[in-house]
Design a protein around this motif. Sequence first.
Motif, PDB file in Angstrom:
ATOM      1  N   LYS A 124       4.199 -76.530 -65.320  1.00 19.00           N
ATOM      2  CA  LYS A 124       3.588 -76.930 -64.188  1.00 19.00           C
ATOM      3  C   LYS A 124       4.760 -77.888 -63.175  1.00 19.00           C
ATOM      4  O   LYS A 124       4.697 -77.501 -61.943  1.00 19.00           O
ATOM      5  CB  LYS A 124       2.451 -77.892 -64.397  1.00 19.00           C
ATOM      6  CG  LYS A 124       1.238 -77.397 -64.932  1.00 19.00           C
ATOM      7  CD  LYS A 124       0.159 -78.209 -65.372  1.00 19.00           C
ATOM      8  CE  LYS A 124      -0.687 -78.748 -64.197  1.00 19.00           C
ATOM      9  NZ  LYS A 124      -1.859 -79.335 -64.702  1.00 19.00           N
ATOM     10  N   HIS A 139       2.795 -84.623 -56.374  1.00 22.84           N
ATOM     11  CA  HIS A 139       2.264 -83.978 -57.651  1.00 22.84           C
ATOM     12  C   HIS A 139       2.606 -85.024 -58.714  1.00 22.84           C
ATOM     13  O   HIS A 139       3.636 -85.098 -59.313  1.00 22.84           O
ATOM     14  CB  HIS A 139       2.979 -82.834 -57.924  1.00 22.84           C
ATOM     15  CG  HIS A 139       2.803 -81.725 -56.716  1.00 22.84           C
ATOM     16  ND1 HIS A 139       1.515 -80.892 -56.670  1.00 22.84           N
ATOM     17  CD2 HIS A 139       3.627 -81.065 -55.938  1.00 22.84           C
ATOM     18  CE1 HIS A 139       1.654 -80.195 -55.834  1.00 22.84           C
ATOM     19  NE2 HIS A 139       2.852 -80.183 -55.061  1.00 22.84           N
ATOM     20  N   VAL A 174       7.623 -84.486 -57.277  1.00 20.25           N
ATOM     21  CA  VAL A 174       6.932 -84.063 -58.462  1.00 20.25           C
ATOM     22  C   VAL A 174       7.191 -85.278 -59.499  1.00 20.25           C
ATOM     23  O   VAL A 174       8.094 -85.420 -59.849  1.00 20.25           O
ATOM     24  CB  VAL A 174       7.232 -82.558 -59.058  1.00 20.25           C
ATOM     25  CG1 VAL A 174       6.255 -82.358 -60.360  1.00 20.25           C
ATOM     26  CG2 VAL A 174       7.115 -81.694 -58.146  1.00 20.25           C
ATOM     27  N   GLU A 202       5.558 -76.190 -59.570  1.00 24.98           N
ATOM     28  CA  GLU A 202       5.410 -77.084 -58.104  1.00 24.98           C
ATOM     29  C   GLU A 202       6.799 -77.434 -57.608  1.00 24.98           C
ATOM     30  O   GLU A 202       7.032 -77.477 -56.173  1.00 24.98           O
ATOM     31  CB  GLU A 202       4.624 -78.376 -58.642  1.00 24.98           C
ATOM     32  CG  GLU A 202       3.400 -78.334 -59.147  1.00 24.98           C
ATOM     33  CD  GLU A 202       2.766 -79.251 -59.959  1.00 24.98           C
ATOM     34  OE1 GLU A 202       1.666 -79.513 -60.213  1.00 24.98           O
ATOM     35  OE2 GLU A 202       3.606 -80.195 -60.280  1.00 24.98           O
ATOM     36  N   ASP A 219       7.919 -74.337 -55.318  1.00 21.85           N
ATOM     37  CA  ASP A 219       7.025 -73.855 -54.294  1.00 21.85           C
ATOM     38  C   ASP A 219       7.364 -74.567 -52.920  1.00 21.85           C
ATOM     39  O   ASP A 219       6.987 -75.248 -52.572  1.00 21.85           O
ATOM     40  CB  ASP A 219       5.409 -74.433 -54.639  1.00 21.85           C
ATOM     41  CG  ASP A 219       4.531 -73.996 -53.644  1.00 21.85           C
ATOM     42  OD1 ASP A 219       4.822 -73.026 -52.794  1.00 21.85           O
ATOM     43  OD2 ASP A 219       3.440 -74.386 -53.606  1.00 21.85           O
ATOM     44  N   HIS A 224       4.462 -83.207 -50.794  1.00 25.65           N
ATOM     45  CA  HIS A 224       4.232 -82.129 -51.770  1.00 25.65           C
ATOM     46  C   HIS A 224       5.644 -81.610 -52.415  1.00 25.65           C
ATOM     47  O   HIS A 224       5.347 -80.619 -53.241  1.00 25.65           O
ATOM     48  CB  HIS A 224       3.628 -80.957 -51.185  1.00 25.65           C
ATOM     49  CG  HIS A 224       4.113 -80.408 -49.778  1.00 25.65           C
ATOM     50  ND1 HIS A 224       5.091 -79.534 -49.864  1.00 25.65           N
ATOM     51  CD2 HIS A 224       3.948 -80.608 -48.471  1.00 25.65           C
ATOM     52  CE1 HIS A 224       5.658 -79.234 -48.653  1.00 25.65           C
ATOM     53  NE2 HIS A 224       4.971 -79.892 -47.741  1.00 25.65           N
TER      54      HIS A 224
END
Length: 375
Positions: free
Chosen positions: A257, A239, A215, A261, A264, A212
């Motif tokens: 986005k 992602h 990206v 991400e 995060d 996670h």
Amino acid sequence: MKSEHTDDNASWPYPIKQDSRDPGPLNVHRNANQPAYVGIPTFMSLPICLTPEDLRAGDVDVAVLGAPVDTSTGHRGAAFGPRALRADERYLFNNTSDLVNASTRIKPFDELTVVDYGDAAVDLWSIENTERTIGQVVSEVLDVGAVPIVMGGDHSVMVPNVRALVEKYGADKLAVVHFDAHPDCHEEIYGHTKTHATTIWRLVNELGVPGHNIVQAGIRTPGSPDNQLFHWMRKAGIHTHFMAEIERLGLPAVVDKVIAEASDGAEVVYVSLDIDVVDPAYAPGTGTPEPGGLSGREILTAFRRLCHELPVVGMDVVEVAPHLDPGYHTALLARRVILESISGLAMRKAGISTRDYRHPVVSGEIPFAMPARRS
């Protein structure tokens, strides 16, 4: 003056004993305000550093370095990428103090001290040995608090670069942003695990980077991922933003986005550009071209934003194969991506907080022409 190997019997690599001099960046050019094709090519004609002591003495913020390896790819030629990126500017004068970012009006080299840190040693016969030396040079840059920008080379160089960052910051605190036409998530390619197509799998399974925290954007190849790999990527929590999403939403919305991400949970970010994310109309000089990609203008804006709006601590630009592009477009674009990225880092240091920032006069928000004075 003579330079010699430090030990003729030493195992590879064979470091050269440097002539005695005071540490600090060394300018290898005789004259300022010369065309880019004059003098010994360094990136943007910047001063060079050869040792960590040089980096410290120069209080360096960003070190651009080469990883000229293509041992782990099918179509060779990316090893010549760093040389091309140093030498491919066609017309600009490389007096960096005069350069102004066209979109933001920031002078990046006034905000940051940037140097060329040369190339990592390459073992033509061993990707394992080469990964070790690349990681060592990247670690030297990180240890002095500077940002390494690595010119590849094929995409396998991302693994030693990220390994150095994991050793410094920890895998859980690092996010990786990966722009590419290909997912690079294979466990192996024809039995080989250390290739330019297995990098993301290795980040997760060898280096422990959480899925996670990864990206991706721009994926569009018909060759990958198959259903099994597609399922693994989703299960790992990666992602992934396919080109179909960029077509639907537009690149600025997808970059929004990506930034959200990558922010995060992670504290620092590494950004990676495989030049084949760009459509081959703009960047034909790569070993794995895929039609239907981003434009040159889009990639410049995206990487300026990433380096401005994220806490970027490392970066690569890879898979430039200059021999496949007699028009020099690919190397010129890759070089300009690095310049835009340095501009983003400079904007962040200067304290510009506006997202997707452009200078209001340049962007037309404020009329360019000054109001006429009334008599």
